[in-house]
Design an enzyme around this catalytic site. Structure first.
Site, PDB file in Angstrom:
ATOM      1  N   SER A 134     -19.676 117.823  -4.283  1.00  0.00           N
ATOM      2  CA  SER A 134     -19.668 116.278  -4.890  1.00  0.00           C
ATOM      3  C   SER A 134     -19.124 117.021  -6.409  1.00  0.00           C
ATOM      4  O   SER A 134     -18.341 117.859  -6.331  1.00  0.00           O
ATOM      5  CB  SER A 134     -21.101 116.471  -4.891  1.00  0.00           C
ATOM      6  OG  SER A 134     -20.946 115.667  -6.290  1.00  0.00           O
ATOM      7  N   TYR A 147     -30.342 118.752  -8.793  1.00  0.00           N
ATOM      8  CA  TYR A 147     -28.614 118.697  -7.976  1.00  0.00           C
ATOM      9  C   TYR A 147     -27.213 119.495  -8.509  1.00  0.00           C
ATOM     10  O   TYR A 147     -26.372 119.725  -7.550  1.00  0.00           O
ATOM     11  CB  TYR A 147     -28.542 117.336  -7.563  1.00  0.00           C
ATOM     12  CG  TYR A 147     -27.147 116.731  -7.059  1.00  0.00           C
ATOM     13  CD1 TYR A 147     -26.991 117.015  -5.503  1.00  0.00           C
ATOM     14  CD2 TYR A 147     -25.832 116.287  -7.240  1.00  0.00           C
ATOM     15  CE1 TYR A 147     -26.641 116.340  -4.731  1.00  0.00           C
ATOM     16  CE2 TYR A 147     -25.348 115.465  -6.406  1.00  0.00           C
ATOM     17  CZ  TYR A 147     -24.976 115.819  -4.905  1.00  0.00           C
ATOM     18  OH  TYR A 147     -24.339 115.342  -4.217  1.00  0.00           O
TER      19      TYR A 147
HETATM   20  C1  8X3 Z   1     -23.060 112.250  -6.023  1.00  0.00           C
HETATM   21  C2  8X3 Z   1     -22.274 112.269  -6.876  1.00  0.00           C
HETATM   22  O1  8X3 Z   1     -21.853 112.029  -9.401  1.00  0.00           O
HETATM   23  O2  8X3 Z   1     -23.850 111.219  -8.526  1.00  0.00           O
HETATM   24  O3  8X3 Z   1     -22.986 113.710  -5.049  1.00  0.00           O
HETATM   25  O4  8X3 Z   1     -23.818 113.342  -8.914  1.00  0.00           O
HETATM   26  S1  8X3 Z   1     -22.857 112.318  -8.591  1.00  0.00           S
END
Ligand code: 8X3
Length: 246
Positions: A134, A147
């Site tokens: 990502s 994340y």
């Molecule tokens: C998804 C993109 O910008 O929400 O992996 O991290 S973001």
């Protein structure tokens, strides 16, 4: 499960979104696709459509990964796509369980699948590992540390292999998408449709098949061509925190 003339590709998280679109794109490119996900019924529907194979897979469960690997007769291409986000809050309010889930799915999941299928990839004589990370594996953004941390760690597993496997017949491609409209945000916001919709409001996001096309392109280059890292975003998105909305 037999595939006399088609090479085998394994796609994780193949029941929906980027994984499902990738399974379709790879089948169109001539692969026999083995679709893995917890929701194996959805995988089976896609498998029937593309003459592939569905096998239940939970990348957070070591036994499930072993059973999956034992069921796969060969593997020339592994697409590490399973993963996701849970929550969007400041570090000061971080939910440990959500962080554990993100590390378990994105990082340990990619590690487990790669370890389990590496012998088959090497044995194919022309293996290829595509890991869907990502832009969160490249940037830091407010409220996203759980994340972005997990995606950075997942990317490190993948990028480290690029060096460790030098001299072996395995290519490594990292695909790092920005905003893609899938059920990603619905999962992140635990089913809150309004919050999920707001992420994509006023912008034309990438679709799952936009990303799948790029994966299929990387997978169909000649064996000596290694696309190392591909970052793709909607035209209206400059970074995770900066987009133009109408
Ligand atoms: C998804 C993109 O910008 O929400 O992996 O991290 S973001």
């Amino acid at each position: 499960m037999s595939s006399p003339d088609r090479p085998f590709a394994v796609v994780t998280g193949a029941s929906s979104g980027i994984g499902a679109a990738t399974a379709r794109a790879l089948a169109a490119a001539g692969f026999h696709v083995v679709l893995g996900a917890r929701r194996v019924d959805l995988c089976a529907e896609i498998a029937a459509e593309i003459d592939g194979t569905a096998v239940r897979l939970d990348v957070t469960d070591a036994q499930s990964v072993s059973a999956f690997a034992a069921a796969v007769p060969g593997c020339r291409l592994l697409v590490n796509n399973a993963g996701g986000a849970k929550g969007l809050e400041p570090v000061a309010e971080a939910d440990e369980e959500a962080w554990r889930w993100m590390y378990e799915t994105n990082v340990i999941g990619t590690l487990r699948m790669t370890k389990a299928l590496l012998p088959a990839l090497l044995a194919s004589g022309d293996g290829h590992i595509v890991t869907v990370t990502s832009i969160a594996a490249i940037e830091a953004y407010d409220n996203g540390a759980g994340y972005t941390g997990a995606k950075h760690a997942q990317a490190m597993v993948h990028r480290t292999l690029r060096g460790e496997l030098l001299g072996q017949p395995v290519r490594l491609t990292e695909v790092a998408p920005g905003m893609v409209e899938t059920d990603f945000s619905l999962v992140r916001f635990e089913g809150d449709q309004e919050k999920a919709d707001a992420v994509y409001r006023g912008i034309t996001p990438l679709t799952a098949s936009d990303v799948a096309d790029v994966i299929a392109f990387a997978a169909t280059r000649p064996s000596h061509v290694n696309l190392d890292q591909i970052v793709l975003k909607p035209r209206a998105q400059a970074s995770a925190m900066r987009a133009h909305r109408t």
